[in-house]
Write an enzyme that holds these catalytic residues in place. Structure first.
Site, PDB file in Angstrom:
ATOM      1  CB  CYS A  86      -0.976  -0.062   1.176  1.00  0.00           C
ATOM      2  SG  CYS A  86      -2.332   1.098   1.022  1.00  0.00           S
ATOM      3  CG  HIS A 203      -3.454  -3.597   3.461  1.00  0.00           C
ATOM      4  ND1 HIS A 203      -2.427  -2.936   4.104  1.00  0.00           N
ATOM      5  CD2 HIS A 203      -4.182  -2.639   2.848  1.00  0.00           C
ATOM      6  CE1 HIS A 203      -2.542  -1.633   3.888  1.00  0.00           C
ATOM      7  NE2 HIS A 203      -3.593  -1.419   3.129  1.00  0.00           N
ATOM      8  CD  GLU A 205      -0.843  -5.490   6.111  1.00  0.00           C
ATOM      9  OE1 GLU A 205      -0.585  -6.064   5.027  1.00  0.00           O
ATOM     10  OE2 GLU A 205      -1.120  -4.279   6.180  1.00  0.00           O
TER      11      GLU A 205
END
Ligand SMILES: Nc1ncnc2c1ncn2[C@@H]1O[C@H](COP(=O)(O)OP(=O)(O)O)[C@@H](O)[C@H]1O
Ligand SMILES: [Mg+2]
Lengths: 236, 79, 732, 79
Positions: A86, A203, A205
């Site tokens: 990002c 993302h 994560e």
């Protein structure tokens, strides 16, 4: 395998990726302060999401001049693994480690939602646990993820297999309706020519634990570890 | 002390989502006469410099390095 | 006017007299300005304090009730939750984007001022109808501003609500709630203790922003408001992010005696409140305050509402370390004064005293008004309105589709997809269900969060409406399996000097208090926003309840979407003839009338206990309460959220419009595996709660019949187009 | 067809967080000579109008109605 997560002023996914790598994946991980000048002992550097310097002027524009960045560029040039997520991706673009630039989303609004991605290149340290052409689901959360590259650059990216992730429908079709931000060629993530620097808007994560309802992102992080443990090394 | 004005615009081949949106917004208000809109940035800098020429040169350098992104943007500086 | 400057600052002649007698002299201009902001309703609660005493505020798990920057409740294991809601209505009416953004900034500072790490935001919004361009502008601007500020801070906005009604045209409501997490021993209070300690201003520089913002918040919006530009501040979320990290680092190293955010009334309020809480005095030198603009007067410095600033009192000898930490985060920290023993708030400009007033005079000697209360005339006619004379609609499919497309009921995805509700990776139930659920990393438990408040009900019956706001919030938490712990609240009303508004206010608070008492969810803090009027017309009385609940085991959480084909659908509670104040009445008959549904608190409590027990015992696949739009809408929402249809058959002797759309309280729809449905019914029976199996999940349609006669038969796709498409279509 | 250039700036006294950040960014690159930065918007419009004066008037109206936010911004139009 030692991971490092760079903390820029305004980074806000630094804790999230630290948690995913450390607590979930069980790998050693450390924060690296933006004002540091050197990087030693790291095997993979992650530039996390967030709003470095408020994204003022342009996302990533000011962060790329942080003290730590020459060391990151050097680390990448020597073949070290660099992952920009990002805002991290935006910084890599501004720093010239990856080609192209970001514009505001074509809807002109921030978008937080799940997207489907087609894995276009699974021969990378970041993607070896995926099948070629596999469709995965990851969250996005950004206002400036509208990727641009001029036609010549784009042709080069396509030719070299540098387009790693493309926005697609759940069935894997790459359509305009599946594109959440207007990126050229539905591009969600690209890698440098050498294959050691990956930038992506989604993302991983945020999709790394059962309790979050999705573990597709963990596969990306786990690929890195598998590649490393399999003796993978780049450059010198 | 000099005042520099900087105009940053998207390169002509780059689609401008903001410009498109503004154009639509204007049309909705009845301004169909507007055929094209490009949205850019306008910066005003106050800076110390020995003379106009060097102020101009410095600011252009700032634009190349930080203020504009050469991949998608053009800039113009007036001191 | 000329010789009565206090009037222009919003003080009455009597208040001015009182100031003179407190000081034993006439105040100078700066002192007068300080009194004006501190004695504004926004800071002093002079019109609301006596009524707010009705709220129950105590429970064994409440660690901090009203009076501090935010409330605190214990969640076990040495951890606590810090939370508070606040309004930014007036600034948002003038400049929606920045007004809403700075509203978020302000409430976040309240949370980390307590030493807590902010972990989530919610937003409760009210606007006029979207058919008016101005309302669309306000709505998009407000949502954009909240998104910009919250996203940049890295705080997930995990829930909230949006309602539209003509009563909010011209006076939108923007209430923002923040939640923080803390270990007990790190709790800090806004204390200026320790005579001789330094007082430091940290964060942004001071400019001429928002001078007299507190006064502005305490008057009606009028023609002149647009030009009152200085009251609008611009936010800098990037700096706030740095400020959060820096201030939490100060707490981590235990460098502080006290910390306080600078909000309304800026340095004046932060300084005097910190001294007041500690029973000390304070001396500040405006000449030392770092400025953003040149030529600022002491008056402007003391009243500025520049954002992203905090006032801290470090432990003796820690000033240098404080400065170092702030510098690491690229922020300034400046000693601007010290704590004194004399109970006086003394303002210097270099070595000249420019103001000196007793701390208590500013903070506690403000007059308190018991406003005259009168039952509004409109109530009688509206409550007596004969709803039984209204014709039954011919096509119930049409009605359900219209309700699903009503902006009050339609999916709010257009809003929350602009909010980063996932950052921090703790959001395990995001926006779009009854309440949001956060996990706590490293623990088994979870937190549930919601906001609720139906202004229309409060308009028609303030006491019932107030109680329902609390009950519905608690019900939303129970529906995800959480035990409700406590509330914060924002009371949005018209001008309290009008007896009718004072009456509404009193009765809403009374109703809320009764519900808080019964449901054991005390009030830990909140905010009052009066003078929400345009053109002399008040908004609906609108309390917004922000509630926090605890799940002992976050893996046992429940959401509203249907999950499996064949699950049995159970209705808890009874449906009565209660369409007063309903969305059905407003959408189909264009009416706001009747009495709102009745709330029986004892029944409510038992229903919620059953829901929680069923979820905790793993008997339930999905749960959702019946709220606006009634049973039909609740069922449709469960089907749409789970992308799975349902077929139900209802019995009873009411007209179909009542079965389907009555908003009777204390009702919850549950879905259970067929082999577990019996246990759910038994649980309900044991608790004396009515429970009926009404149908099954399955297919791609929602089919509702009454004793075998078809009423509704709609494809999910058709309903989804209305429900998801409504807001995007309204906003173009 | 006329080309209108619109310059939108924050009113003086209004906080400009972008400008502050850019100034710091420039200082970090060694441009300490820059004393103040204000960031605004720059728009280019192509529009049909009978003459320059009416183009000017129309665009000013567009600014008031849509393009600028009068609460915090000033604008200037050149046709
Ligand atoms: N302004 C908002 N911000 C974030 N989420 C919102 C907002 N408005 C509504 N939502 C979400 O949409 C869902 C439905 O809202 P609402 O209809 O008010 O629910 P309920 O009637 O159950 O209280 C909830 O999950 C709520 O959190
Ligand atoms: Mg509800």
């Amino acid at each position: 395998m030692q991971f490092g997560v760079i903390v820029f002023p305004g980074s806000n996914c630094d804790h999230d990726v630290y948690h995913a790598v450390g607590a979930v994946l069980g790998q050693p991980v450390e924060y690296i302060w933006h004002a540091e000048k050197s990087l030693r002992g790291f095997d993979c550097i992650i530039l996390p999401g967030g709003f470095s310097y408020g994204d003022y002027l342009r996302a990533g524009a000011i962060a790329r001049f942080a003290n730590i960045m020459p060391a990151v560029v050097d680390f990448a040039r020597r073949g070290g693994l660099v992952l920009g997520i990002c805002n991290g991706f935006q910084i890599l673009l501004e720093a010239g480690l990856l080609p192209g630039a970001m514009r505001k989303n074509d809807c002109l609004q921030f978008r937080c939602q799940d997207v489907y991605l087609k894995v276009e290149n699974n021969h990378l340290p970041f993607t070896l646990k995926f099948k070629g052409g596999e469709v995965i689901r990851l969250p996005i959360a950004h206002g400036e993820g509208n990727y641009f590259a001029d036609p010549a650059t784009l042709a080069e990216l396509e030719e070299n297999g540098q387009v790693v992730f493309r926005y697609c429908t759940p069935a894997g079709e790459v359509t305009a309706a599946a594109n959440p931000n207007g990126s050229v060629a539905n591009i969600a993530g690209i890698v440098n020519r050498e294959g050691n620097v990956l930038g992506l808007m989604p993302h991983p994560e945020r999709a790394a634990e059962e309790i979050l309802g999705n573990t597709d992102g963990l596969k990306l992080l786990a690929s890195i570890v598998e590649w490393w443990e399999g003796g993978g090394r780049y450059g010198g | 002390m000099f005042t520099a004005r900087i105009y940053i615009t998207l390169k002509s081949g780059v689609l401008d989502p903001q410009g498109e949106a503004v154009k639509k917004g204007l049309a909705a208000l009845g301004y169909e006469c507007v055929k094209e809109v490009r949205v850019g940035k306008y910066l005003e800098l106050r800076l110390d410099a020995p003379d106009t020429a060097s102020a101009q040169a410095q600011v252009e350098e700032m634009c190349r390095r930080l203020l504009a992104n050469p991949v998608i943007e053009d800039f113009r500086v007036e001191v | 006017m000329e010789d009565k400057p206090w009037r222009e600052m919003g003080l009455t002649d009597e208040e001015y007299e009182r100031i003179c007698s407190l000081l034993g002299r006439e105040p100078n201009h700066l002192e007068l300005g300080m009194f004006a902001v501190m004695w504004s309703e926004h800071c002093s609660y002079k019109n609301s304090r006596p009524v707010l005493r009705l709220f129950p505020t105590k429970a064994p798990w409440v660690l901090q009730g009203p009076g501090e920057n935010a409330g605190v409740v214990d969640i076990g294991d040495g951890q606590a939750v810090v939370f508070k809601i606040e309004s930014h209505n007036h600034p948002s009416a003038i400049e929606p984007f920045q007004g809403a953004a700075t509203g978020v900034g302000g409430i976040v500072r309240d949370i980390f001022a307590m030493g807590a790490r902010p972990i989530a935001l919610l937003d409760s919004l009210r606007f006029g109808p979207l058919s008016e361009p101005r309302n669309r502008y306000l709505f998009s601007g407000v949502v954009g501003g909240i998104a910009w500020y919250g996203n940049c801070l890295g705080l997930p906005t995990v829930g909230g609500e949006v309602y539209f009604d003509p009563s909010y045209s011209g006076n939108p409501l923007v209430n923002a709630m923040c939640i923080g997490l803390i270990e007990h021993q790190k709790l800090r209070r806004g204390l200026a203790a320790g005579v001789g300690n330094a007082v430091m201003l940290v964060g942004a520089r001071t400019g001429r922003d928002g001078i007299h913002g507190a006064t502005f918040a305490s008057e009606e919006l009028g023609e002149a408001s647009e030009s009152r530009r200085p009251a609008v501040q611009v936010g800098d979320p990037f700096r706030e992010k740095l400020l959060v990290e820096a201030c939490l680092a100060l707490i981590e190293e235990d460098l502080l005696v006290g910390m306080q955010d600078l909000g309304a009334a800026g340095l004046t309020s932060a300084g005097s409140e910190m001294a007041s809480r500690a029973g000390t005095g304070m001396e500040l030198d405006v000449a030392r305050v770092p400025r953003r603009e040149e030529g600022m007067t002491p008056y402007e410095v003391m009243l500025s509402e520049s954002q992203e600033r905090m006032l801290v009192v470090p432990r003796r000898g820690c000033e240098e370390r404080v400065r170092e930490i702030l510098e690491r985060w690229d922020l300034e920290a400046t000693v601007i004064g010290r704590v004194t023993a004399d109970g006086s708030f003394r303002i210097l400009e270099a070595d000249k005293v420019v103001a000196e007033v007793p701390v208590r005079a500013l903070t506690s000697d403000c007059p308190v008004y018991k406003r005259e209360r009168r039952r509004p005339d409109y109530l009688e006619a509206l409550q007596q309105y004969d709803l039984s004379a209204l014709p039954e609609p011919g096509d119930y499919n049409r009605v359900l589709l219209d309700l699903l497309g009503s902006p009050n009921i339609a999916s709010k995805e257009w809003v929350y997809r602009q909010y980063d509700f996932m950052v921090r990776t703790d959001t395990v139930v995001g926006p779009g269900s009854d309440a949001a659920v956060l996990r706590i990393k490293g623990a088994k438990k979870g937190l549930a969060l919601t906001t609720d408040g139906n202004g229309r009900y409060c308009y028609l019956d303030p006491e019932m409406g107030g109680a329902i706001a609390v009950a519905e919030a608690a019900r939303n938490l129970s529906c995800c399996g959480a035990r409700p712990l406590a509330i914060t609240n924002c009371l949005n009303f018209g001008n309290p000097e009008k007896p009718e508004v004072a009456w509404q206010f009193y009765h809403v608070v009374l109703g809320m208090s009764r519900a808080c008492e019964a449901l054991e969810t005390p009030v830990t803090g909140g905010n009052v926003s009066f003078y929400n009027e345009t053109g002399g017309k008040a908004i609906y009385p609108t309390p917004v309840v922000g509630m926090v609940g605890l799940l002992s085991d976050v893996s046992r959480r429940c959401t509203q979407g249907f999950r499996q084909e064949g699950d049995v659908i159970v209705l808890l509670g009874e449906t009565l003839d209660e369409i007063g104040g309903s969305e059905y009445l407003a959408v189909v008959h264009g009416l706001v009338a009747g009495r709102p549904p009745r709330l029986d608190l004892d029944k409510e409590k038992r229903v919620q206990q059953v829901v929680r027990a069923a979820i905790q015992q793993g008997l339930v696949e999905a749960a959702h309460d019946c709220a606006e739009g009634g049973l039909a809408v609740a069922l449709a929402e469960m089907a749409l959220s789970g992308n799975l249809g349902a077929r139900v058959d209802l019995s009873g002797d009411l007209p179909p419009s009542r079965f389907l759309f009555s908003e009777s309280q204390s009702r919850v729809l549950l879905a259970a595996r067929p082999e577990k449905a019996g246990e759910v019914l038994a649980l309900a029976k044991a608790a004396g709660v009515a429970a009926t199996g009404i149908g099954f999940c399955g297919g791609d349609r929602v089919v509702i019949s009454h004793r075998g006669t078809g009423l509704i038969d709609l494809a999910l796709e058709e309903m989804a187009a209305k429900w998801r498409g409504s807001l995007p279509n309204c906003l173009g």
